[in-house]
Design an enzyme around this catalytic site. Sequence first.
Site, PDB file in Angstrom:
ATOM      1  N   GLY A 123      50.330  21.501  45.451  1.00 31.30           N
ATOM      2  CA  GLY A 123      50.830  22.554  44.575  1.00 31.30           C
ATOM      3  C   GLY A 123      50.844  23.950  45.149  1.00 31.30           C
ATOM      4  O   GLY A 123      50.841  24.932  44.397  1.00 31.30           O
ATOM      5  N   ASN A 167      65.177  22.181  44.811  1.00 26.84           N
ATOM      6  CA  ASN A 167      64.097  21.554  45.578  1.00 26.84           C
ATOM      7  C   ASN A 167      63.807  22.412  46.799  1.00 26.84           C
ATOM      8  O   ASN A 167      64.676  23.147  47.280  1.00 26.84           O
ATOM      9  CB  ASN A 167      64.557  20.160  46.027  1.00 26.84           C
ATOM     10  CG  ASN A 167      63.493  19.429  46.837  1.00 26.84           C
ATOM     11  OD1 ASN A 167      62.309  19.429  46.494  1.00 26.84           O
ATOM     12  ND2 ASN A 167      63.903  18.805  47.936  1.00 26.84           N
ATOM     13  N   MET A 202      57.095  13.788  44.518  1.00 27.32           N
ATOM     14  CA  MET A 202      57.290  12.699  45.471  1.00 27.32           C
ATOM     15  C   MET A 202      57.975  11.460  44.884  1.00 27.32           C
ATOM     16  O   MET A 202      57.821  10.367  45.421  1.00 27.32           O
ATOM     17  CB  MET A 202      55.939  12.313  46.092  1.00 27.32           C
ATOM     18  CG  MET A 202      55.264  13.440  46.850  1.00 27.32           C
ATOM     19  SD  MET A 202      56.330  14.181  48.114  1.00 27.32           S
ATOM     20  CE  MET A 202      56.221  12.927  49.390  1.00 27.32           C
ATOM     21  N   ALA A 236      56.454  30.156  55.191  1.00 25.75           N
ATOM     22  CA  ALA A 236      57.847  30.556  54.931  1.00 25.75           C
ATOM     23  C   ALA A 236      58.329  29.980  53.597  1.00 25.75           C
ATOM     24  O   ALA A 236      59.049  30.647  52.846  1.00 25.75           O
ATOM     25  CB  ALA A 236      58.738  30.091  56.069  1.00 25.75           C
ATOM     26  N   HIS A 251      62.459  21.916  50.775  1.00 26.99           N
ATOM     27  CA  HIS A 251      62.213  20.893  51.793  1.00 26.99           C
ATOM     28  C   HIS A 251      61.808  21.590  53.094  1.00 26.99           C
ATOM     29  O   HIS A 251      62.420  22.593  53.477  1.00 26.99           O
ATOM     30  CB  HIS A 251      63.471  20.050  52.007  1.00 26.99           C
ATOM     31  CG  HIS A 251      63.265  18.977  53.029  1.00 26.99           C
ATOM     32  ND1 HIS A 251      62.523  17.845  52.777  1.00 26.99           N
ATOM     33  CD2 HIS A 251      63.661  18.886  54.322  1.00 26.99           C
ATOM     34  CE1 HIS A 251      62.490  17.099  53.869  1.00 26.99           C
ATOM     35  NE2 HIS A 251      63.165  17.700  54.822  1.00 26.99           N
ATOM     36  N   LEU A 300      64.596  10.895  41.976  1.00 29.95           N
ATOM     37  CA  LEU A 300      65.162  10.986  40.632  1.00 29.95           C
ATOM     38  C   LEU A 300      66.511  10.266  40.627  1.00 29.95           C
ATOM     39  O   LEU A 300      67.279  10.364  41.589  1.00 29.95           O
ATOM     40  CB  LEU A 300      65.331  12.454  40.241  1.00 29.95           C
ATOM     41  CG  LEU A 300      63.999  13.210  40.102  1.00 29.95           C
ATOM     42  CD1 LEU A 300      64.219  14.708  40.116  1.00 29.95           C
ATOM     43  CD2 LEU A 300      63.285  12.773  38.824  1.00 29.95           C
ATOM     44  N   ASP A 306      67.190  14.941  49.667  1.00 29.74           N
ATOM     45  CA  ASP A 306      67.205  16.223  50.377  1.00 29.74           C
ATOM     46  C   ASP A 306      68.615  16.682  50.730  1.00 29.74           C
ATOM     47  O   ASP A 306      68.875  17.192  51.834  1.00 29.74           O
ATOM     48  CB  ASP A 306      66.320  16.158  51.635  1.00 29.74           C
ATOM     49  CG  ASP A 306      64.868  15.862  51.283  1.00 29.74           C
ATOM     50  OD1 ASP A 306      64.410  16.351  50.233  1.00 29.74           O
ATOM     51  OD2 ASP A 306      64.206  15.135  52.029  1.00 29.74           O
TER      52      ASP A 306
HETATM   53  C1  GRF Z   1      56.071  21.146  50.850  1.00 28.74           C
HETATM   54  O1  GRF Z   1      56.084  21.154  52.259  1.00 28.74           O
HETATM   55  C2  GRF Z   1      57.466  20.979  50.308  1.00 28.74           C
HETATM   56  O2  GRF Z   1      58.447  21.576  51.097  1.00 28.74           O
HETATM   57  C3  GRF Z   1      57.637  19.485  50.318  1.00 28.74           C
HETATM   58  O3  GRF Z   1      56.386  18.970  49.964  1.00 28.74           O
HETATM   59  C4  GRF Z   1      55.371  19.912  50.312  1.00 28.74           C
HETATM   60  C5  GRF Z   1      54.628  20.208  49.043  1.00 28.74           C
HETATM   61  O4  GRF Z   1      53.515  21.048  49.258  1.00 28.74           O
HETATM   62  N1  GRF Z   1      58.719  19.089  49.459  1.00 28.74           N
HETATM   63  P1  GRF Z   1      52.817  21.763  48.027  1.00 28.74           P
HETATM   64  O5  GRF Z   1      52.419  20.649  47.050  1.00 28.74           O
HETATM   65  O6  GRF Z   1      53.802  22.701  47.407  1.00 28.74           O
HETATM   66  O7  GRF Z   1      51.623  22.462  48.595  1.00 28.74           O
END
Ligand code: GRF
Length: 219
Positions: free
Chosen positions: A14, A109, A92, A175, A111, A95, A147
């Site tokens: 999170g 989203n 994770m 970033a 990524h 959908l 993605d």
């Molecule tokens: C992040 O690297 C995000 O880009 C990817 O999953 C990771 C989630 O990290 N989709 P967090 O739970 O926000 O710390």
Amino acid sequence: MERLTVGVLVSGRGSNLQALIDACRDTAFPAEIALVVSNVADAHALERAREAGIPTRVISHRDYQDRAGFDAGLDAALRQAGVQLVCLAGFMRLLGHDFVGRWRDRLINIHPSLLPAFPGLDTHARALKAGVRLAGCTVHFVRPEVDSGPILVQAAVPVRADDTADSLAARVLSAEHRIYPLALRWIAEGRVQVKAERALVTGATAPDGLLINPARAGA
Ligand code: GRF
């Protein structure tokens, strides 16, 4: 000011949720988080939401027979909370087409790669293996393929010669925490339109200049 009502879907740590929470804490920020939903009951992200006083729901895919049922459960929770925009932040589960279609251009989203390079899992290990010199992250509207979808904003970071997947992930993650709130702000300010499967952002400027890596020592 009418603030955009946001729902965030999470599964884990999170930290991106936290970046959005921190941005929304400022009452001048044009969006607010009305609901955080996790498919994992003990996700740390839920604690972050609770700490910020944001309503949470656990909707586990295990409680549904199929994806359609799970997606319908998510959809109902988001609608009940009056959500206008859904942010996936380390969510994770894939959908289904119906859910993605229903939330088309209202579902984003983040990524950890410069899409369309390296979609999917193990992004950083694959980037290192490919020997790319620049890595980064992308905020995009969601389409049914993993993605994929119109790109809102990207940030690039250098890959160092001694990087491991973890050290690269950490650089990319900082970033991520900068661009996710930025993308949310632009949408909430009504600056973003999707046309011919490209996201157009008005009123945002890209600085000129080249990001070259590796750079000449001492230059
Ligand atoms: C992040 O690297 C995000 O880009 C990817 O999953 C990771 C989630 O990290 N989709 P967090 O739970 O926000 O710390």
